[in-house]
Enzyme design. Sequence first.
Site, PDB file in Angstrom:
ATOM      1  N   HIS A   1      -9.932 -43.901  -3.200  1.00  0.00           N
ATOM      2  CA  HIS A   1      -8.794 -43.957  -4.127  1.00  0.00           C
ATOM      3  C   HIS A   1      -9.187 -44.589  -5.471  1.00  0.00           C
ATOM      4  O   HIS A   1      -8.354 -45.201  -6.147  1.00  0.00           O
ATOM      5  CB  HIS A   1      -7.609 -44.721  -3.528  1.00  0.00           C
ATOM      6  CG  HIS A   1      -7.190 -44.235  -2.180  1.00  0.00           C
ATOM      7  ND1 HIS A   1      -6.369 -43.147  -1.998  1.00  0.00           N
ATOM      8  CD2 HIS A   1      -7.518 -44.668  -0.928  1.00  0.00           C
ATOM      9  CE1 HIS A   1      -6.177 -42.947  -0.703  1.00  0.00           C
ATOM     10  NE2 HIS A   1      -6.870 -43.859  -0.033  1.00  0.00           N
TER      11      HIS A   1
ATOM     12  N   SER B   1     -20.852 -37.768 -31.810  1.00  0.00           N
ATOM     13  CA  SER B   1     -19.582 -37.461 -32.471  1.00  0.00           C
ATOM     14  C   SER B   1     -19.835 -37.170 -33.943  1.00  0.00           C
ATOM     15  O   SER B   1     -20.657 -37.828 -34.588  1.00  0.00           O
ATOM     16  CB  SER B   1     -18.624 -38.651 -32.338  1.00  0.00           C
ATOM     17  OG  SER B   1     -17.526 -38.511 -33.213  1.00  0.00           O
TER      18      SER B   1
ATOM     19  N   LYS C   1     -20.871 -43.078 -31.029  1.00  0.00           N
ATOM     20  CA  LYS C   1     -20.570 -42.357 -29.787  1.00  0.00           C
ATOM     21  C   LYS C   1     -21.801 -41.672 -29.202  1.00  0.00           C
ATOM     22  O   LYS C   1     -22.601 -41.078 -29.903  1.00  0.00           O
ATOM     23  CB  LYS C   1     -19.494 -41.288 -30.037  1.00  0.00           C
ATOM     24  CG  LYS C   1     -18.100 -41.825 -30.289  1.00  0.00           C
ATOM     25  CD  LYS C   1     -17.511 -42.513 -29.067  1.00  0.00           C
ATOM     26  CE  LYS C   1     -17.283 -41.582 -27.904  1.00  0.00           C
ATOM     27  NZ  LYS C   1     -16.366 -40.476 -28.203  1.00  0.00           N
TER      28      LYS C   1
ATOM     29  N   GLU D   1     -19.866 -33.205 -18.683  1.00  0.00           N
ATOM     30  CA  GLU D   1     -18.546 -32.647 -18.967  1.00  0.00           C
ATOM     31  C   GLU D   1     -18.567 -31.122 -18.927  1.00  0.00           C
ATOM     32  O   GLU D   1     -17.621 -30.489 -18.443  1.00  0.00           O
ATOM     33  CB  GLU D   1     -18.051 -33.149 -20.324  1.00  0.00           C
ATOM     34  CG  GLU D   1     -17.737 -34.646 -20.314  1.00  0.00           C
ATOM     35  CD  GLU D   1     -17.273 -35.165 -21.665  1.00  0.00           C
ATOM     36  OE1 GLU D   1     -17.061 -34.348 -22.586  1.00  0.00           O
ATOM     37  OE2 GLU D   1     -17.138 -36.391 -21.803  1.00  0.00           O
TER      38      GLU D   1
END
Length: 474
Positions: free
Chosen positions: A165, A286, A292, A299
């Site tokens: 969880h 970025s 970044k 992803e």
Amino acid sequence: MGEKNHSNMGEKLWGGRFSEGLNPIMDIFNRSITFDKQLWNVDIKGSLAYVKALEKCGLVSEEESIKIQSGLSQVSEEWTSNSFVLKNDEDIHSANERRLKEIIGNEIGGKLHVGRSRNDQVATDVRLWLKEQSTILKLLLISFVRICCVRAKNEIDILMPGYTHLQRAQAIRWSHWLLSYAWYFHNDVDRLEDIISRVNVCPLGSGALAGNPFPIDRDFLAKELGFSGCTPNSLLAVSDRDFIAEFLFWGALIATHFSKWAEDLLLYSTKEFGFVTIADAFCTGSSLMPQKKNADSLELIRGKSGRLIGNCMTILVVLKGLPSTFNKDLQEDKEPMFDTYKTLTELLRVACGTLETLTVHKEVCFSALSPDMFATDVAYYLVRKGIAFREAHKIAGEVVALAEKEKCTITELTLSQLKTLNDHFEEDISLIWNYESSVQQYQAFGGTARENITLQIQQLKQWMSDSEMLTTHV
């Protein structure tokens, strides 16, 4: 819109029955050559086997067979050298046959198709293609499993939280986490081999739907093309695309497993976790925020799952409600199959590179372990003292509640405080406040103890060796 093309019908393999040309818009809509040209190699393989079968039953002479085989070899060389010129070709079958006739003449070249239909031809092509490409996918998956095993062996001492969880649950080895995914992909290779056993039957010689009216030796065709046997029913042979549906489901399942793996690593690579660092080679930045570093490899892997699940849905919707035998709807089977293969090969290579180059931070992983994770160990401690597990679980919960009340960790509670909850607590309770011991207690087969990690690695290494040896001999 109403313009008619009367000149293209003579070039069509089926044009003799038509008195009117195909509308240019319909001509484009009908063509599959833009994508099924990927089948050029297996299409020629099928034709080479078929002309030998024609010669075997006397439908072409030895001299004619040699000329057809020679012409097909030249067609193959043109595709290999990227010099094959497409014209007004409808599909890969008509393109190869058209070029063969240009090379050796219509009279002999036209004999190749006797008794054969594009229906059994394309069914053969996609089976041959899928067999060949599946070997590449299998080896890439094995490469990923190998990386998991190498890291698991080298990093066996790294402890980290296991989660349920998304909450810290119990201490485990980083290696145990790695190998959990190795076993996912071990199972996926087994599934692929199972699918290929159903792909590996030869539909060639089934004609359009009713069978072949000539004494074509289908067992010879199967052997010549490396199939394990022949399709037993000609209606089934030309319409069956279940094996493509299975492959596309398999691709969707693979992608789902990699999406889960990527999600774990994306979390572990955040500054909030800091367990791993993804190598720069598999990250991007970025355009606005210079600081970044985005793990776009992971992803994109996670995102590709949607595409591959979509491909699986495509074939199921195409097949749903089709009448028996061949229907042109089945032209839609190849693009999702090609796309799933291409996407998976790219995904697997990126996944291998990402896993092989990432850095795992042992100290950070260890620092994420917290004393409350010993609560289950407290219950196990009491079970070993003779208390029933349900009662032990209740007492362990009371230990957690007492620590919260005292604003300390459960490891900081004194023996006297613990004895207020149950008399079975003794001085040896302090021995369980050790994460390495906590991990090592899971000695039962499949647990996270060191011996089990070593055994898993040995099992996977043996499986990889056997699988690669089997693949080499296919």
